[in-house]
Design a protein around this motif. Sequence first.
Motif, PDB file in Angstrom:
ATOM      1  N   ARG A 255     -13.886  48.422 -44.501  1.00 22.37           N
ATOM      2  CA  ARG A 255     -13.445  50.119 -45.499  1.00 22.37           C
ATOM      3  C   ARG A 255     -12.855  49.445 -46.515  1.00 22.37           C
ATOM      4  NH1 ARG A 255      -8.649  51.299 -42.697  1.00 22.37           N
ATOM      5  NH2 ARG A 255      -9.268  52.209 -40.830  1.00 22.37           N
ATOM      6  N   ALA A 256     -13.727  50.148 -47.170  1.00 26.64           N
ATOM      7  CA  ALA A 256     -13.737  49.883 -48.536  1.00 26.64           C
ATOM      8  C   ALA A 256     -13.684  51.216 -49.584  1.00 26.64           C
ATOM      9  CB  ALA A 256     -15.445  49.376 -48.999  1.00 26.64           C
ATOM     10  N   LEU A 257     -12.806  51.002 -50.552  1.00 29.82           N
ATOM     11  CA  LEU A 257     -12.578  52.089 -51.713  1.00 29.82           C
ATOM     12  C   LEU A 257     -12.587  51.886 -53.070  1.00 29.82           C
ATOM     13  CD1 LEU A 257     -10.159  52.787 -49.203  1.00 29.82           C
ATOM     14  CD2 LEU A 257     -10.392  54.866 -50.253  1.00 29.82           C
ATOM     15  N   ALA A 258     -13.388  52.645 -53.632  1.00 27.37           N
ATOM     16  CA  ALA A 258     -13.030  52.395 -55.497  1.00 27.37           C
ATOM     17  C   ALA A 258     -13.002  53.882 -56.375  1.00 27.37           C
ATOM     18  CB  ALA A 258     -14.666  51.558 -55.894  1.00 27.37           C
ATOM     19  N   VAL A 259     -12.446  53.126 -57.055  1.00 22.67           N
ATOM     20  CA  VAL A 259     -12.509  54.329 -58.402  1.00 22.67           C
ATOM     21  C   VAL A 259     -12.520  54.174 -59.744  1.00 22.67           C
ATOM     22  CG1 VAL A 259      -9.513  53.372 -58.284  1.00 22.67           C
ATOM     23  CG2 VAL A 259     -10.155  56.256 -58.884  1.00 22.67           C
ATOM     24  N   ASN A 260     -12.703  54.917 -60.536  1.00 19.93           N
ATOM     25  CA  ASN A 260     -13.058  54.711 -61.982  1.00 19.93           C
ATOM     26  C   ASN A 260     -11.747  55.966 -62.237  1.00 19.93           C
ATOM     27  OD1 ASN A 260     -12.976  55.544 -65.101  1.00 19.93           O
ATOM     28  ND2 ASN A 260     -14.955  54.888 -64.286  1.00 19.93           N
ATOM     29  N   SER A 261     -10.467  55.540 -62.747  1.00 20.18           N
ATOM     30  CA  SER A 261      -9.175  56.179 -63.113  1.00 20.18           C
ATOM     31  C   SER A 261      -8.547  56.377 -65.016  1.00 20.18           C
ATOM     32  CB  SER A 261      -8.147  55.826 -62.387  1.00 20.18           C
ATOM     33  OG  SER A 261      -7.673  54.109 -62.762  1.00 20.18           O
ATOM     34  N   THR A 262      -9.899  55.741 -65.427  1.00 17.09           N
ATOM     35  CA  THR A 262     -10.011  55.768 -67.111  1.00 17.09           C
ATOM     36  C   THR A 262      -9.585  56.740 -67.773  1.00 17.09           C
ATOM     37  OG1 THR A 262     -12.039  53.465 -67.116  1.00 17.09           O
ATOM     38  CG2 THR A 262     -11.885  55.132 -69.192  1.00 17.09           C
ATOM     39  N   LYS A 263     -10.036  58.373 -67.389  1.00 15.54           N
ATOM     40  CA  LYS A 263      -8.838  59.473 -68.253  1.00 15.54           C
ATOM     41  C   LYS A 263      -7.966  59.338 -67.467  1.00 15.54           C
ATOM     42  CE  LYS A 263     -14.049  61.341 -69.365  1.00 15.54           C
ATOM     43  NZ  LYS A 263     -14.324  62.556 -69.290  1.00 15.54           N
ATOM     44  N   THR A 264      -7.700  59.106 -66.552  1.00 10.43           N
ATOM     45  CA  THR A 264      -6.204  59.544 -65.522  1.00 10.43           C
ATOM     46  C   THR A 264      -5.085  58.957 -66.273  1.00 10.43           C
ATOM     47  OG1 THR A 264      -7.627  60.272 -63.710  1.00 10.43           O
ATOM     48  CG2 THR A 264      -5.446  60.126 -63.420  1.00 10.43           C
TER      49      THR A 264
ATOM     50  N   GLY B 258      -8.056  44.916 -56.252  1.00  9.16           N
ATOM     51  CA  GLY B 258      -8.571  44.474 -57.005  1.00  9.16           C
ATOM     52  C   GLY B 258      -7.980  46.286 -58.382  1.00  9.16           C
ATOM     53  N   VAL B 259      -7.116  46.462 -59.186  1.00  9.47           N
ATOM     54  CA  VAL B 259      -6.899  47.514 -60.371  1.00  9.47           C
ATOM     55  C   VAL B 259      -6.746  46.469 -61.627  1.00  9.47           C
ATOM     56  CG1 VAL B 259      -4.808  48.292 -58.380  1.00  9.47           C
ATOM     57  CG2 VAL B 259      -4.104  47.189 -59.886  1.00  9.47           C
ATOM     58  N   GLY B 260      -7.364  47.273 -62.280  1.00  9.83           N
ATOM     59  CA  GLY B 260      -7.273  46.621 -63.746  1.00  9.83           C
ATOM     60  C   GLY B 260      -6.902  48.073 -65.239  1.00  9.83           C
ATOM     61  N   VAL B 261      -6.576  47.791 -66.241  1.00  9.74           N
ATOM     62  CA  VAL B 261      -5.867  48.409 -67.452  1.00  9.74           C
ATOM     63  C   VAL B 261      -7.145  47.788 -68.668  1.00  9.74           C
ATOM     64  CG1 VAL B 261      -4.982  49.924 -68.556  1.00  9.74           C
ATOM     65  CG2 VAL B 261      -5.047  49.930 -65.745  1.00  9.74           C
ATOM     66  N   LEU B 262      -7.459  48.301 -69.632  1.00  9.80           N
ATOM     67  CA  LEU B 262      -8.448  47.974 -71.080  1.00  9.80           C
ATOM     68  C   LEU B 262      -8.096  48.330 -71.633  1.00  9.80           C
ATOM     69  CD1 LEU B 262      -9.336  45.336 -71.596  1.00  9.80           C
ATOM     70  CD2 LEU B 262     -11.517  47.065 -71.891  1.00  9.80           C
ATOM     71  N   VAL B 263      -6.811  48.503 -72.381  1.00 11.20           N
ATOM     72  CA  VAL B 263      -6.082  48.833 -73.617  1.00 11.20           C
ATOM     73  C   VAL B 263      -7.140  48.739 -74.927  1.00 11.20           C
ATOM     74  CG1 VAL B 263      -3.785  49.387 -74.674  1.00 11.20           C
ATOM     75  CG2 VAL B 263      -3.847  49.108 -72.358  1.00 11.20           C
TER      76      VAL B 263
ATOM     77  N   GLY C  65      -9.269  51.509 -63.314  1.00  9.11           N
ATOM     78  CA  GLY C  65     -10.094  51.752 -62.242  1.00  9.11           C
ATOM     79  C   GLY C  65      -9.233  50.714 -61.006  1.00  9.11           C
ATOM     80  N   GLY C  66     -10.542  50.503 -60.344  1.00 10.22           N
ATOM     81  CA  GLY C  66      -9.619  49.503 -59.077  1.00 10.22           C
ATOM     82  C   GLY C  66     -10.395  49.713 -57.248  1.00 10.22           C
ATOM     83  N   PHE C  67      -9.947  49.013 -56.735  1.00  6.73           N
ATOM     84  CA  PHE C  67     -10.729  48.610 -55.080  1.00  6.73           C
ATOM     85  C   PHE C  67     -10.139  48.160 -54.055  1.00  6.73           C
ATOM     86  CE2 PHE C  67     -11.440  44.078 -57.169  1.00  6.73           C
ATOM     87  CZ  PHE C  67     -11.250  43.288 -55.672  1.00  6.73           C
TER      88      PHE C  67
ATOM     89  N   LEU D 103     -15.743  45.334 -66.000  1.00 10.94           N
ATOM     90  CA  LEU D 103     -17.232  45.505 -65.674  1.00 10.94           C
ATOM     91  C   LEU D 103     -17.024  46.871 -65.586  1.00 10.94           C
ATOM     92  CD1 LEU D 103     -16.993  43.735 -61.973  1.00 10.94           C
ATOM     93  CD2 LEU D 103     -18.913  43.810 -63.814  1.00 10.94           C
ATOM     94  N   ILE D 104     -15.838  47.906 -65.760  1.00 10.21           N
ATOM     95  CA  ILE D 104     -15.525  49.627 -65.911  1.00 10.21           C
ATOM     96  C   ILE D 104     -16.399  49.604 -67.015  1.00 10.21           C
ATOM     97  CG2 ILE D 104     -13.700  51.372 -65.525  1.00 10.21           C
ATOM     98  CD1 ILE D 104     -12.151  49.644 -63.842  1.00 10.21           C
ATOM     99  N   GLU D 105     -15.367  49.030 -68.025  1.00 12.09           N
ATOM    100  CA  GLU D 105     -16.110  49.062 -69.529  1.00 12.09           C
ATOM    101  C   GLU D 105     -17.155  48.929 -69.810  1.00 12.09           C
ATOM    102  OE1 GLU D 105     -15.500  47.366 -73.784  1.00 12.09           O
ATOM    103  OE2 GLU D 105     -15.126  45.817 -72.641  1.00 12.09           O
ATOM    104  N   GLU D 106     -17.717  48.373 -69.222  1.00 18.36           N
ATOM    105  CA  GLU D 106     -19.571  47.961 -69.143  1.00 18.36           C
ATOM    106  C   GLU D 106     -20.724  48.869 -68.557  1.00 18.36           C
ATOM    107  OE1 GLU D 106     -20.088  44.129 -67.708  1.00 18.36           O
ATOM    108  OE2 GLU D 106     -19.136  43.137 -69.723  1.00 18.36           O
TER     109      GLU D 106
END
Length: 296
Positions: A16-25, A158-163, A173-175, A204-207
């Motif tokens: 089972r796999a999930l992925a999210v882009n949460s930049t604006k949130t 995996g979760v990440g935030v780039l400021v 975002g994350g997975f 990766l999300i930034e790109e």
Amino acid sequence: MEDYLIRAITTNKEIRALAVNSTKTVEEARKIHNTTPLATAALGRVMSGGLLMGSLVKSGEETSLSIRGDGPIKKILVEANQKGEVRGYVANPKLPLKLTKSKKLDVASAIGKGELVVRKNYFMKEPYEGKVKLISGEIGDDLSYYFTKSEQTPSSVGVGVLVDKDKSVKAAGGFLIQLLPEASDETIDKLENNIGKINSLSRLIEEGTTPEDLLDLLLEGFDYRIMAEKNVEYKCGCNREQVKGVMISLGEDELRETLEEEGKVEIKCHFCKSKYEFNEKEVEEAIKNSNKKQEG
């Protein structure tokens, strides 16, 4: 790109796999709480994790993640639901800048040693609560450990935030990858190899990497189909009646003392900073109703 989340399953029904882009949130949360970069990164990671976990529950149910540590951030609380709505706050939003040796925001030391508490509020059922010790403070590792230890589901989070330089959120975002009961050793080995290739999730999300692109990387060599897609957003569902319940929890003595000093009682929502004012008549009525319930 709008913030959104996808949920998928491999056709062999082993992953089972999930992925999210949460930049604006996450950026919305930063604006609401006026967080410094380190607090933004910590809160944003937990929010992305909350969105992923919230998407595993049924409609009408809610998941909360509470992290308490002995570091300067003290506490992070995030609540998310199956609709893709999330809200959260940090007890100390004004953390000073601290970097790791690799020049990344040092979220782990900001959190310190402590515990992760996951609470699932079920519709018409008793809530479930699971607790684990924090193993790293990096959030992704801690959530992976929670799933494996508390829910007996081998998982990788995996979760990440780039400021950005102006303190705004550049990427977030994350997975969440979970092994299902029939997963073979071959599947496990291939999956571990794929996950190991993900060096910097936030970069990766930034790109421009989309949730679909991310799953393509994580599930390379597997056939999969997307089961659901939903937009995600920062949303607080507080209302006057709900906040009145919080007000009563302060206790009769404190409420009367505040009334005497201020002539009113003001409650601010931790999640969205909305203010609710209650006059003397409303407070007295709430106290009266609360006492009746206790007597009953």
